[in-house]
Design a protein around this motif. Sequence first.
Motif, PDB file in Angstrom:
ATOM      1  N   ARG A  19       0.802  -1.223   0.000  1.00 18.80           N
ATOM      2  CA  ARG A  19       0.000   0.000   0.000  1.00 18.80           C
ATOM      3  C   ARG A  19       0.835   1.273   0.000  1.00 18.80           C
ATOM      4  NH1 ARG A  19      -2.772  -4.124   1.638  1.00 18.80           N
ATOM      5  NH2 ARG A  19      -5.065  -4.154   1.572  1.00 18.80           N
ATOM      6  N   VAL A  20       2.077   1.189   0.454  1.00 20.44           N
ATOM      7  CA  VAL A  20       2.914   2.399   0.498  1.00 20.44           C
ATOM      8  C   VAL A  20       4.007   2.383  -0.568  1.00 20.44           C
ATOM      9  CG1 VAL A  20       2.474   2.706   2.961  1.00 20.44           C
ATOM     10  CG2 VAL A  20       4.530   1.476   2.228  1.00 20.44           C
ATOM     11  N   GLY A  21       4.032   1.341  -1.383  1.00 20.95           N
ATOM     12  CA  GLY A  21       5.047   1.266  -2.428  1.00 20.95           C
ATOM     13  C   GLY A  21       6.396   0.813  -1.920  1.00 20.95           C
ATOM     14  N   GLY A  22       6.377  -0.107  -0.959  1.00 22.83           N
ATOM     15  CA  GLY A  22       7.630  -0.582  -0.367  1.00 22.83           C
ATOM     16  C   GLY A  22       8.000   0.254   0.837  1.00 22.83           C
ATOM     17  N   ILE A  23       8.336  -0.398   1.935  1.00 19.42           N
ATOM     18  CA  ILE A  23       8.650   0.317   3.172  1.00 19.42           C
ATOM     19  C   ILE A  23      10.100   0.779   3.152  1.00 19.42           C
ATOM     20  CG2 ILE A  23       8.825   0.137   5.677  1.00 19.42           C
ATOM     21  CD1 ILE A  23       6.571  -1.928   5.583  1.00 19.42           C
ATOM     22  N   VAL A  24      10.283   2.097   3.209  1.00 18.05           N
ATOM     23  CA  VAL A  24      11.620   2.687   3.209  1.00 18.05           C
ATOM     24  C   VAL A  24      12.059   3.050   4.621  1.00 18.05           C
ATOM     25  CG1 VAL A  24      13.013   4.628   2.388  1.00 18.05           C
ATOM     26  CG2 VAL A  24      11.313   3.574   0.868  1.00 18.05           C
ATOM     27  N   ASP A  25      11.092   3.536   5.430  1.00 20.89           N
ATOM     28  CA  ASP A  25      11.436   3.981   6.784  1.00 20.89           C
ATOM     29  C   ASP A  25      10.233   3.821   7.697  1.00 20.89           C
ATOM     30  OD1 ASP A  25      13.272   5.412   8.697  1.00 20.89           O
ATOM     31  OD2 ASP A  25      11.628   6.863   8.671  1.00 20.89           O
ATOM     32  N   ALA A  35      -2.931   2.071  20.598  1.00 24.07           N
ATOM     33  CA  ALA A  35      -2.629   1.007  19.643  1.00 24.07           C
ATOM     34  C   ALA A  35      -1.281   0.376  19.985  1.00 24.07           C
ATOM     35  CB  ALA A  35      -2.601   1.563  18.226  1.00 24.07           C
ATOM     36  N   GLU A  36      -1.166  -0.915  19.717  1.00 27.12           N
ATOM     37  CA  GLU A  36       0.096  -1.603  19.983  1.00 27.12           C
ATOM     38  C   GLU A  36       1.196  -1.113  19.050  1.00 27.12           C
ATOM     39  OE1 GLU A  36      -0.652  -5.992  20.323  1.00 27.12           O
ATOM     40  OE2 GLU A  36      -2.728  -5.286  20.332  1.00 27.12           O
ATOM     41  N   ILE A  37       0.823  -0.819  17.808  1.00 29.17           N
ATOM     42  CA  ILE A  37       1.755  -0.276  16.824  1.00 29.17           C
ATOM     43  C   ILE A  37       1.234   1.086  16.386  1.00 29.17           C
ATOM     44  CG2 ILE A  37       2.795  -0.573  14.547  1.00 29.17           C
ATOM     45  CD1 ILE A  37       3.749  -2.672  16.513  1.00 29.17           C
ATOM     46  N   ALA A  38       2.086   2.104  16.417  1.00 29.04           N
ATOM     47  CA  ALA A  38       1.727   3.438  15.937  1.00 29.04           C
ATOM     48  C   ALA A  38       2.991   4.061  15.370  1.00 29.04           C
ATOM     49  CB  ALA A  38       1.149   4.290  17.058  1.00 29.04           C
ATOM     50  N   SER A  39       3.080   4.114  14.042  1.00 28.07           N
ATOM     51  CA  SER A  39       4.313   4.562  13.397  1.00 28.07           C
ATOM     52  C   SER A  39       4.018   5.288  12.094  1.00 28.07           C
ATOM     53  CB  SER A  39       5.231   3.368  13.086  1.00 28.07           C
ATOM     54  OG  SER A  39       5.632   2.695  14.262  1.00 28.07           O
ATOM     55  N   ALA A  40       4.865   6.261  11.778  1.00 25.33           N
ATOM     56  CA  ALA A  40       4.842   6.891  10.465  1.00 25.33           C
ATOM     57  C   ALA A  40       5.666   6.012   9.532  1.00 25.33           C
ATOM     58  CB  ALA A  40       5.425   8.294  10.536  1.00 25.33           C
ATOM     59  N   VAL A  41       5.053   5.561   8.450  1.00 27.55           N
ATOM     60  CA  VAL A  41       5.702   4.643   7.519  1.00 27.55           C
ATOM     61  C   VAL A  41       5.892   5.349   6.184  1.00 27.55           C
ATOM     62  CG1 VAL A  41       5.540   2.426   6.331  1.00 27.55           C
ATOM     63  CG2 VAL A  41       4.661   2.663   8.668  1.00 27.55           C
ATOM     64  N   THR A  42       7.130   5.372   5.709  1.00 29.90           N
ATOM     65  CA  THR A  42       7.450   6.026   4.449  1.00 29.90           C
ATOM     66  C   THR A  42       7.719   4.987   3.372  1.00 29.90           C
ATOM     67  OG1 THR A  42       8.451   7.879   5.634  1.00 29.90           O
ATOM     68  CG2 THR A  42       8.989   7.664   3.299  1.00 29.90           C
ATOM     69  N   GLY A  43       7.105   5.202   2.204  1.00 24.86           N
ATOM     70  CA  GLY A  43       7.337   4.353   1.043  1.00 24.86           C
ATOM     71  C   GLY A  43       7.430   5.221  -0.191  1.00 24.86           C
ATOM     72  N   SER A  44       7.583   4.603  -1.349  1.00 26.41           N
ATOM     73  CA  SER A  44       7.705   5.379  -2.582  1.00 26.41           C
ATOM     74  C   SER A  44       6.424   6.135  -2.905  1.00 26.41           C
ATOM     75  CB  SER A  44       8.065   4.449  -3.746  1.00 26.41           C
ATOM     76  OG  SER A  44       7.036   3.485  -3.947  1.00 26.41           O
TER      77      SER A  44
END
Length: 273
Positions: A19-25, A35-44
């Motif tokens: 959904r993000v075009g590959g996880i970069v960061d 939430a157990e997971i809460a993160s800013a996810v960067t992709g292409s």
Amino acid sequence: MRRDWTALPESVTARIAERVGGIVDVDPASNGNHAEIASAVTGSAGRVFVKAASGDLGVRSLRFELAATSAINGYPPEVLWHFECGGWLVVGVEHLDGSHPDLSPGSADLDLLASALKGLQETPAPDGRWFTPANRLGFAHPAMEGGMLVHSDLNPANLIVTTRGLRIVDWAWATRSAPWVELALLVQWLIGSGHTASQAEEWLAQFPAWTAIDREVLDDFATRSASKWSTKSRESNLGWVHDLAAWTTEWAFHRSRGAPRHCSLPEEPRPRP
């Protein structure tokens, strides 16, 4: 309880990557714990804020927040996608770039907050199951009942100043109530930002929902809120719990000294003859 990104199964991270075009960061959030997971996810494809939960309580909370965020336009981040996989509920929302507002007396950010509040005060709760004042706050009064949807946790960490105005995150405690309840819950955060209790009430007097409430109702709310947080502070070592106990006690003390039925806005200075 917050967990590390590596707790997610590979099947889940693979679907996020699609959904993000590959996880970069991946940049974990520093605030919040719903939430157990809460993160800013960067992709292409850009940056997305991702929340995920697998435990019963976490999933219920995240599902509730998803419903609230999807039901309101303009203030929450836009829901981009969500899915369930491998026992996890995963939600991706618009990543909001900006800083938390300065709510101290005289700050220009207070105007942004006022603008957002005026819109929220007119937002009815959609059909569905929402928190009631009693199960959200642990106390109730007939005047607290109503049909508006209130966020109920407008602390500065849940507010983000963006180019589109003030945005509001973390809707896990959205409550159906009278609109003045949102304002009463804001008093503690205004005091925590440097206002006196009197200054906080003067600022809130710009909202019709505030000035329409009887003094006795606000007295009751302030007293019960202070009692709740005072009790919690005796059972907790967490700094924010003790802060809320101090701020709510300050407001209750102010009310006990005979605050006016409602605090009107200061009059403009009269020209000298």
